[in-house]
Design a protein around this motif. Structure first.
Motif, PDB file in Angstrom:
ATOM      1  N   VAL A   1      11.478   1.583  -1.136  1.00  0.00           N
ATOM      2  CA  VAL A   1      10.588   2.727  -0.867  1.00  0.00           C
ATOM      3  C   VAL A   1       9.434   2.268   0.024  1.00  0.00           C
ATOM      4  CG1 VAL A   1       8.917   4.333  -1.910  1.00  0.00           C
ATOM      5  CG2 VAL A   1      11.200   4.066  -2.907  1.00  0.00           C
ATOM      6  N   ALA A   2       8.802   1.166  -0.327  1.00  0.00           N
ATOM      7  CA  ALA A   2       7.669   0.656   0.466  1.00  0.00           C
ATOM      8  C   ALA A   2       8.108   0.350   1.897  1.00  0.00           C
ATOM      9  CB  ALA A   2       7.073  -0.584  -0.194  1.00  0.00           C
ATOM     10  N   ALA A   3       9.212  -0.340   2.054  1.00  0.00           N
ATOM     11  CA  ALA A   3       9.678  -0.706   3.394  1.00  0.00           C
ATOM     12  C   ALA A   3      10.082   0.525   4.200  1.00  0.00           C
ATOM     13  CB  ALA A   3      10.854  -1.676   3.287  1.00  0.00           C
ATOM     14  N   SER A   4      10.730   1.473   3.560  1.00  0.00           N
ATOM     15  CA  SER A   4      11.222   2.665   4.267  1.00  0.00           C
ATOM     16  C   SER A   4      10.096   3.573   4.746  1.00  0.00           C
ATOM     17  CB  SER A   4      12.167   3.453   3.365  1.00  0.00           C
ATOM     18  OG  SER A   4      13.302   2.685   3.060  1.00  0.00           O
ATOM     19  N   PHE A   5       9.017   3.618   3.992  1.00  0.00           N
ATOM     20  CA  PHE A   5       7.923   4.520   4.341  1.00  0.00           C
ATOM     21  C   PHE A   5       6.716   3.778   4.914  1.00  0.00           C
ATOM     22  CE2 PHE A   5      10.443   7.007   1.363  1.00  0.00           C
ATOM     23  CZ  PHE A   5      10.553   8.207   2.054  1.00  0.00           C
TER      24      PHE A   5
END
Length: 132
Positions: free
Chosen positions: A107-111
């Protein structure tokens, strides 16, 4: 403006539910409190709690993208999943802890958010709840 007000209210309720659940889960090691935090994550994303947190990390991101508000919520979801992972690990449930950490990292990497940052609302909640 109405959408922004709604989102702010949703985030406020989410922060309260997560912080209460995390506090109880840390102190009592109560699995139900941990589930309440997970239910809050699912609710914030408007997903069924039974399904939401069993998703692969990439599928969770896809559902967040489809919700249309994933980028506004990614910091909060990342924090909650990361904290829940620590609780699961303390309870000896390494498999679930690993899944929650993977979900949080993807989630952190994607957003484009920082995995290690605590969102301001959680910091504010900690300060206001300890001074009240």
């Amino acid at each position: 403006m109405l959408h922004k007000d709604y989102l702010v209210e949703e985030i406020t309720q989410f922060v309260e539910a997560v912080m209460e659940g995390l506090g109880l889960a840390r102190v009592s090691q109560d699995p139900q409190a941990t589930l309440e935090v997970e239910n809050a994550v699912a609710g914030l994303l408007d997903l069924d709690p039974e399904v939401a947190l069993m998703l692969t990390p990439d599928s969770l991101v896809t559902m967040m993208l489809l919700s249309g508000v994933g980028d506004a919520l990614a910091d909060y979801v990342t924090y909650a999943l990361r904290e829940v992972a620590d609780i699961y690990e303390a309870q000896g449930d390494v498999q679930t802890a690993d899944l929650r950490r993977k979900q949080a990292r993807v989630v952190a990497a994607s957003f484009g958010c920082d995995y290690d940052v605590i969102p301001e609302e959680f910091l504010s909640y900690n300060v206001s709840s300890t001074t009240a």
